[in-house]
Design an enzyme around this catalytic site. Structure first.
Site, PDB file in Angstrom:
ATOM      1  N   LYS A 112     -24.933 -41.583  12.277  1.00 20.39           N
ATOM      2  CA  LYS A 112     -25.782 -41.489  13.473  1.00 20.39           C
ATOM      3  C   LYS A 112     -26.482 -40.151  13.546  1.00 20.39           C
ATOM      4  CE  LYS A 112     -24.079 -45.138  16.308  1.00 20.39           C
ATOM      5  NZ  LYS A 112     -23.480 -45.611  17.547  1.00 20.39           N
ATOM      6  N   LYS A 194     -24.550 -54.032   5.995  1.00 19.31           N
ATOM      7  CA  LYS A 194     -24.068 -54.862   7.107  1.00 19.31           C
ATOM      8  C   LYS A 194     -25.213 -55.236   8.058  1.00 19.31           C
ATOM      9  CE  LYS A 194     -22.875 -51.450  10.501  1.00 19.31           C
ATOM     10  NZ  LYS A 194     -22.133 -51.105  11.654  1.00 19.31           N
ATOM     11  N   LYS A 197     -28.341 -54.002  14.288  1.00 15.70           N
ATOM     12  CA  LYS A 197     -29.488 -54.103  15.197  1.00 15.70           C
ATOM     13  C   LYS A 197     -30.508 -52.991  14.945  1.00 15.70           C
ATOM     14  CE  LYS A 197     -26.376 -52.288  18.701  1.00 15.70           C
ATOM     15  NZ  LYS A 197     -25.409 -52.757  19.680  1.00 15.70           N
TER      16      LYS A 197
HETATM   17  P1  AMP Z   1     -22.057 -52.118  17.539  1.00 15.66           P
HETATM   18  O1  AMP Z   1     -23.131 -53.123  17.281  1.00 15.66           O
HETATM   19  O2  AMP Z   1     -22.004 -51.088  16.459  1.00 15.66           O
HETATM   20  O3  AMP Z   1     -22.097 -51.557  18.929  1.00 15.66           O
HETATM   21  O4  AMP Z   1     -20.662 -52.871  17.414  1.00 15.66           O
HETATM   22  C1  AMP Z   1     -20.070 -53.713  18.382  1.00 15.66           C
HETATM   23  C2  AMP Z   1     -18.912 -54.478  17.751  1.00 15.66           C
HETATM   24  O5  AMP Z   1     -19.414 -55.395  16.755  1.00 15.66           O
HETATM   25  C3  AMP Z   1     -17.894 -53.601  17.000  1.00 15.66           C
HETATM   26  O6  AMP Z   1     -16.590 -54.131  17.142  1.00 15.66           O
HETATM   27  C4  AMP Z   1     -18.359 -53.684  15.559  1.00 15.66           C
HETATM   28  O7  AMP Z   1     -17.312 -53.420  14.651  1.00 15.66           O
HETATM   29  C5  AMP Z   1     -18.836 -55.129  15.475  1.00 15.66           C
HETATM   30  N1  AMP Z   1     -19.897 -55.283  14.446  1.00 15.66           N
HETATM   31  C6  AMP Z   1     -21.104 -54.666  14.431  1.00 15.66           C
HETATM   32  N2  AMP Z   1     -21.834 -55.048  13.359  1.00 15.66           N
HETATM   33  C7  AMP Z   1     -21.064 -55.930  12.669  1.00 15.66           C
HETATM   34  C8  AMP Z   1     -21.249 -56.693  11.458  1.00 15.66           C
HETATM   35  N3  AMP Z   1     -22.373 -56.632  10.752  1.00 15.66           N
HETATM   36  N4  AMP Z   1     -20.241 -57.494  11.057  1.00 15.66           N
HETATM   37  C9  AMP Z   1     -19.092 -57.580  11.774  1.00 15.66           C
HETATM   38  N5  AMP Z   1     -18.855 -56.899  12.914  1.00 15.66           N
HETATM   39  C10 AMP Z   1     -19.819 -56.081  13.367  1.00 15.66           C
END
Ligand code: AMP
Ligand code: TRP
Length: 325
Positions: A112, A194, A197
């Site tokens: 980040k 991965k 967003k």
């Molecule tokens: P974030 O989008 O980083 O705020 O993540 C929110 C939740 O979604 C967290 O528990 C992440 O570990 C999970 N997460 C985010 N991106 C992925 C992905 N590509 N695959 C699986 N889990 C994800």
């Protein structure tokens, strides 16, 4: 024995299928067996600059996403992090037993801060300490998250042990809860990265708000491997990822889906996958759109009261042990 579950997501950006399959879907399953607490972590979101009106709106939207996904306020506590000041208080206290070198190792901080060099603030650096406070305040046993959060859960474990050995037994040592097939959903345009967003192309992800047409188009354009066969294998990371998505939404095993498509082409498989995704997201969006704002505000109000009670008790013990009260 029933265990306590805690997890949260930041109310920023668009949620995608990776967030649902990696985290929220697991929450919905866990709430039937365990006492569960699900948080909307707005204090984490402000480690990037947020527009206040937009943040308020996103917080409400995130609560609706939890509800539409099947988090049941009769079974689980749903609340907003900033409504319970104990999170910030415990984070401060845990900061005093956290080593700077431990935070410097965090890959999310490194990522980040290299993405946004203009705003490498102290909150971004201390982000894992606030997450540890979230988890430890509720005597959490299980933390359902995607793979990228494992390092943060590990720090929460370290801080819990350190606090307990310095000030006496206070915190439960939490464990991560991971669903293997969903822990790392990959980008549709690049199966080596991965799903995210913040990806430069919208063809990387399926947003939970995408229309059926958009979903069909995105899956049609998803990259495939050079091999021709549909098999579940690490040498075919693109198909492996699509099989994981299919299997998780269809409550089946990826290898079973792969064998059902033996001898069939990618086009047919993708067409069916698109319908599986639409079949999940269409009713999800209907539920989302039918939720009344006033009801959500009431749910968050009730959640706040329940969370405050739990967090207040734990903070009382912490203050006592440290000589702060
Ligand atoms: P974030 O989008 O980083 O705020 O993540 C929110 C939740 O979604 C967290 O528990 C992440 O570990 C999970 N997460 C985010 N991106 C992925 C992905 N590509 N695959 C699986 N889990 C994800
Ligand atoms: N850091 C998590 C993320 O980016 C969100 C989060 C904050 C969280 N506090 C938490 C997740 C406590 C689980 C438990 O996805």
């Amino acid at each position: 024995m029933s265990q306590r579950v805690f997890s949260g997501i930041q109310p920023s950006g668009t949620l995608h299928l990776g967030n649902y399959l990696g985290a929220i879907k697991n929450w919905v399953n866990l709430q039937d067996k365990h006492e569960s607490v699900f948080c909307i972590v707005d204090l984490h979101a402000i480690t990037a600059l947020q527009n206040p009106e937009e943040l308020r709106k996103k917080t409400l939207e995130m609560a609706k996403i939890y509800l539409a996904a099947g988090i049941d306020p009769e079974k689980s506590t749903i609340f907003v992090q900033s409504h319970v000041p104990e999170h910030a208080e415990l984070a401060w206290i845990l900061n005093t037993i956290t080593k700077i070198s431990e935070l410097e190792r965090m890959t999310q901080f490194k990522d980040k801060s290299s993405e946004n060099k203009q705003n490498i603030n102290a909150g971004l650096f201390n982000y894992p300490v606030l997450m540890a406070a979230d988890i430890l305040l509720y005597d959490t046993n299980l933390v359902p998250v995607g793979e990228d959060q494992l390092q943060h859960v590990e720090i929460a474990r370290t801080l819990a042990r350190r606090f307990n050995s310095t000030f006496g037994e206070t915190f439960v040592i939490p464990e991560p809860s991971i669903v293997k097939e969903g822990m790392r959903i990959m980008g549709l345009d690049d199966p080596m990265k991965k799903m995210s967003k913040s990806a430069p192309s919208e063809y990387n992800y399926i947003a939970l708000t995408d229309s059926p047409e958009k979903i069909r188009e995105k899956i049609k354009r998803a990259v495939t491997d050079s091999g021709r066969q549909i098999k579940y294998s690490d040498d075919q990371p693109a198909i492996k990822n699509l099989l994981n998505i299919y299997a998780l939404l269809d409550n089946a095993r990826p290898a079973e889906i792969a064998s059902a498509y033996r001898g069939k082409g990618y086009a047919e498989f993708k067409k069916d996958l698109a319908e599986i995704v639409v079949g999940f997201l269409e009713p999800f969006q209907k539920r989302y759109n039918s939720i009344d704002d006033q009801d959500v505000l009431q749910t968050l109000e009730d959640g706040k009261e329940k969370a405050k009670k739990m967090a207040g008790e734990k903070m009382g013990a912490v203050r006592e042990k440290m000589g702060l009260a």
